[in-house]
Design a protein around this motif. Structure first.
Motif, short mmCIF file in Angstrom:
data_model
loop_
_atom_site.label_atom_id
_atom_site.label_comp_id
_atom_site.label_asym_id
_atom_site.label_seq_id
_atom_site.Cartn_x
_atom_site.Cartn_y
_atom_site.Cartn_z
N SER A 1 0.83 -1.48 0.06
CA SER A 1 0.07 0.05 0.02
C SER A 1 0.96 1.43 -0.09
CB SER A 1 -0.88 0.18 1.21
OG SER A 1 -1.40 1.19 1.37
N PRO A 2 0.84 2.18 -1.07
CA PRO A 2 1.57 3.26 -0.88
C PRO A 2 0.99 4.36 -0.14
CG PRO A 2 -0.02 3.32 -3.07
CD PRO A 2 -0.31 2.13 -2.31
N GLU A 3 -0.07 4.34 0.39
CA GLU A 3 -0.57 5.15 1.59
C GLU A 3 0.26 4.81 3.10
OE1 GLU A 3 -2.88 3.59 -0.40
OE2 GLU A 3 -3.24 4.96 -1.65
N THR A 4 0.50 3.70 3.03
CA THR A 4 1.00 3.22 4.53
C THR A 4 2.63 2.79 4.48
OG1 THR A 4 0.30 1.08 4.17
CG2 THR A 4 -1.32 2.63 5.44
N CYS A 5 2.91 2.69 3.17
CA CYS A 5 4.60 2.42 3.20
C CYS A 5 5.35 3.64 3.60
CB CYS A 5 4.97 1.93 1.84
SG CYS A 5 6.52 1.49 1.51
N ILE A 6 6.41 3.23 4.29
CA ILE A 6 7.29 4.36 4.91
C ILE A 6 8.75 4.24 4.18
CG2 ILE A 6 6.15 4.53 7.07
CD1 ILE A 6 8.44 2.88 8.57
N ASP A 7 8.75 3.60 3.22
CA ASP A 7 9.94 3.37 2.48
C ASP A 7 11.15 2.93 3.20
OD1 ASP A 7 11.26 3.86 0.21
OD2 ASP A 7 11.96 5.88 0.54
N CYS A 8 11.08 2.12 3.88
CA CYS A 8 12.06 1.43 4.86
C CYS A 8 13.03 0.40 4.13
CB CYS A 8 11.65 1.08 6.29
SG CYS A 8 10.73 -0.33 6.13
N GLY A 9 12.34 -0.17 3.35
CA GLY A 9 13.06 -1.25 2.51
C GLY A 9 13.30 -2.35 3.18
#
Length: 56
Positions: free
Chosen positions: A33-41
């Motif tokens: 989900s792009p709304e909740t992803c925090i881009d941590c990897g």
């Protein structure tokens, strides 16, 4: 920018438990989900097939 899982996902489930925000949904291929992803990897780091990458 959120991460994405491409169509080569084998739905192994390895990434699900690594996501700190529960942004990954199961299915034939998994979806982030792009709304909740925090881009941590974290998901990309454990993906055995390398199909998770930052969205462009």
């Amino acid at each position: 920018m959120a991460y994405i899982i491409n169509d080569d996902c084998i739905a192994c489930g390895t990434c699900i438990d690594e996501c700190p925000t529960a942004s990954i949904t199961e299915g034939e291929i998994y979806v982030i989900s792009p709304e909740t992803c925090i881009d941590c990897g974290a998901c990309a780091d454990v993906c055995p097939t390398g199909v998770i990458a930052p969205a462009e």
